[in-house]
Design a protein around this motif. Structure first.
Motif, PDB file in Angstrom:
ATOM      1  N   UNK A   1       0.824  -1.210   0.000  1.00 50.50           N
ATOM      2  CA  UNK A   1       0.000   0.000   0.000  1.00 50.50           C
ATOM      3  C   UNK A   1       0.858   1.260   0.000  1.00 50.50           C
ATOM      4  N   UNK A   2       0.342   2.293  -0.637  1.00 47.76           N
ATOM      5  CA  UNK A   2       0.992   3.597  -0.603  1.00 47.76           C
ATOM      6  C   UNK A   2       0.775   4.253   0.756  1.00 47.76           C
ATOM      7  N   UNK A   3       1.558   5.285   1.015  1.00 48.65           N
ATOM      8  CA  UNK A   3       1.402   6.042   2.259  1.00 48.65           C
ATOM      9  C   UNK A   3       1.705   7.505   1.996  1.00 48.65           C
ATOM     10  N   UNK A   4       1.314   8.335   2.952  1.00 47.63           N
ATOM     11  CA  UNK A   4       1.758   9.724   2.984  1.00 47.63           C
ATOM     12  C   UNK A   4       2.974   9.773   3.900  1.00 47.63           C
ATOM     13  N   UNK A   5       4.106  10.126   3.335  1.00 49.87           N
ATOM     14  CA  UNK A   5       5.362  10.239   4.081  1.00 49.87           C
ATOM     15  C   UNK A   5       5.620  11.719   4.322  1.00 49.87           C
ATOM     16  N   UNK A   6       5.702  12.095   5.576  1.00 52.42           N
ATOM     17  CA  UNK A   6       5.903  13.506   5.946  1.00 52.42           C
ATOM     18  C   UNK A   6       7.375  13.733   6.265  1.00 52.42           C
ATOM     19  N   UNK A   7       8.025  14.558   5.453  1.00 51.06           N
ATOM     20  CA  UNK A   7       9.447  14.817   5.648  1.00 51.06           C
ATOM     21  C   UNK A   7       9.627  16.264   6.098  1.00 51.06           C
ATOM     22  N   UNK A   8      10.176  16.426   7.305  1.00 54.81           N
ATOM     23  CA  UNK A   8      10.233  17.740   7.917  1.00 54.81           C
ATOM     24  C   UNK A   8      11.612  18.357   7.946  1.00 54.81           C
ATOM     25  N   UNK A   9      11.861  19.092   9.009  1.00 53.92           N
ATOM     26  CA  UNK A   9      13.116  19.824   9.170  1.00 53.92           C
ATOM     27  C   UNK A   9      13.913  19.231  10.331  1.00 53.92           C
ATOM     28  N   UNK A  10      15.094  19.742  10.568  1.00 57.45           N
ATOM     29  CA  UNK A  10      15.972  19.159  11.581  1.00 57.45           C
ATOM     30  C   UNK A  10      15.767  19.759  12.971  1.00 57.45           C
ATOM     31  N   UNK A  11      14.895  20.750  13.098  1.00 60.79           N
ATOM     32  CA  UNK A  11      14.769  21.462  14.372  1.00 60.79           C
ATOM     33  C   UNK A  11      13.516  21.115  15.163  1.00 60.79           C
ATOM     34  N   UNK A  12      12.435  20.797  14.482  1.00 55.59           N
ATOM     35  CA  UNK A  12      11.162  20.629  15.170  1.00 55.59           C
ATOM     36  C   UNK A  12      10.311  19.579  14.469  1.00 55.59           C
ATOM     37  N   UNK A  13       9.377  18.980  15.204  1.00 62.27           N
ATOM     38  CA  UNK A  13       8.448  18.026  14.609  1.00 62.27           C
ATOM     39  C   UNK A  13       7.373  18.712  13.764  1.00 62.27           C
TER      40      UNK A  13
END
Length: 219
Positions: free
Chosen positions: A148-160
């Motif tokens: 199954x596909x997913x939504x992958x959330x890629x953020x920053x290095x400082x905060x969630x």
């Protein structure tokens, strides 16, 4: 899944974070699904880890090479016994994935890939925003998606929190993050049920294999 995605060009999501759609062909996907089933039935099996604050992970996980639990690695399973060996073919896939994402393999002196986490997501599983910071090496993390596909959330290095980018990862996709993005927060806020990949032999649920270099001595 739509075939035109396969062979698509790499997409840079952030500096050092690259998505390569459709990197694995149908034969590779089916082989990896079969291997994941064998790894999941091994001595450690799939486990829902308990977090330090008492919650239980909704994602089931198997470890290869090193045993991961929040938030450390060990060379033995809970209750004793050796951790299943890290398969050399996953190390080769990781090196090929880095080259596919960055245009060049890791340089001389790079720590070897020696640990893999096999994660299974059912329709209700999620992964909160976190950093992969338990390794002692800075080599890129290599992530492979199956089923199954997913939504992958890629953020920053400082905060969630924001800023982050949501990427749809589908069966066969490669995602590599290293360099300035190696310590970026990332997670899976939702899967996309019924988007499975019959060619892989996995028609329900999502498998994710993350391959890492621990940077730690084996003994």
């Amino acid at each position: 899944m739509t075939d035109p995605l396969f062979g698509a060009a790499p997409v840079e999501i952030a500096p050092g974070a690259v998505h390569v759609p459709g990197w694995l062909d149908a034969e590779q996907r089916r082989d990896l699904v079969d291997r994941c089933r064998r790894w999941a039935s091994g001595p450690a099996g799939m486990r829902h880890h308990t977090m330090p604050r008492g919650g239980t992970m909704s994602v089931a996980m198997a470890s290869l090479g090193w045993y991961w639990r929040p938030y450390r690695y060990s060379r033995t399973l809970p209750g004793g016994g050796p951790v299943p060996e890290f398969p050399p073919m996953l190390g080769a896939l990781a090196l090929a994935g880095v080259e596919a994402a960055y245009g060049a393999p890791p340089g001389p002196g790079a720590a070897p890939y020696d640990v893999a986490l096999v994660n299974f997501y059912d329709a209700d599983a999620r992964m909160g925003m976190h950093q992969d910071r338990d390794e002692q090496a800075a080599e890129p993390v290599v992530s492979l998606s199956l089923g199954d596909a997913c939504v992958f959330r890629f953020g920053n290095t400082e905060t969630r929190g924001r800023p982050y980018t949501d990427v749809e990862l589908r069966s066969g996709d490669l995602f590599v993050f290293g360099g300035p993005s190696r310590m970026a927060y990332h997670g899976v806020p939702r899967t996309l049920p019924d988007s499975g990949d019959p060619a892989s032999g996995l028609t329900a649920g999502r498998l994710n294999i993350t391959i890492r270099a621990s940077g730690m001595a084996a003994d």
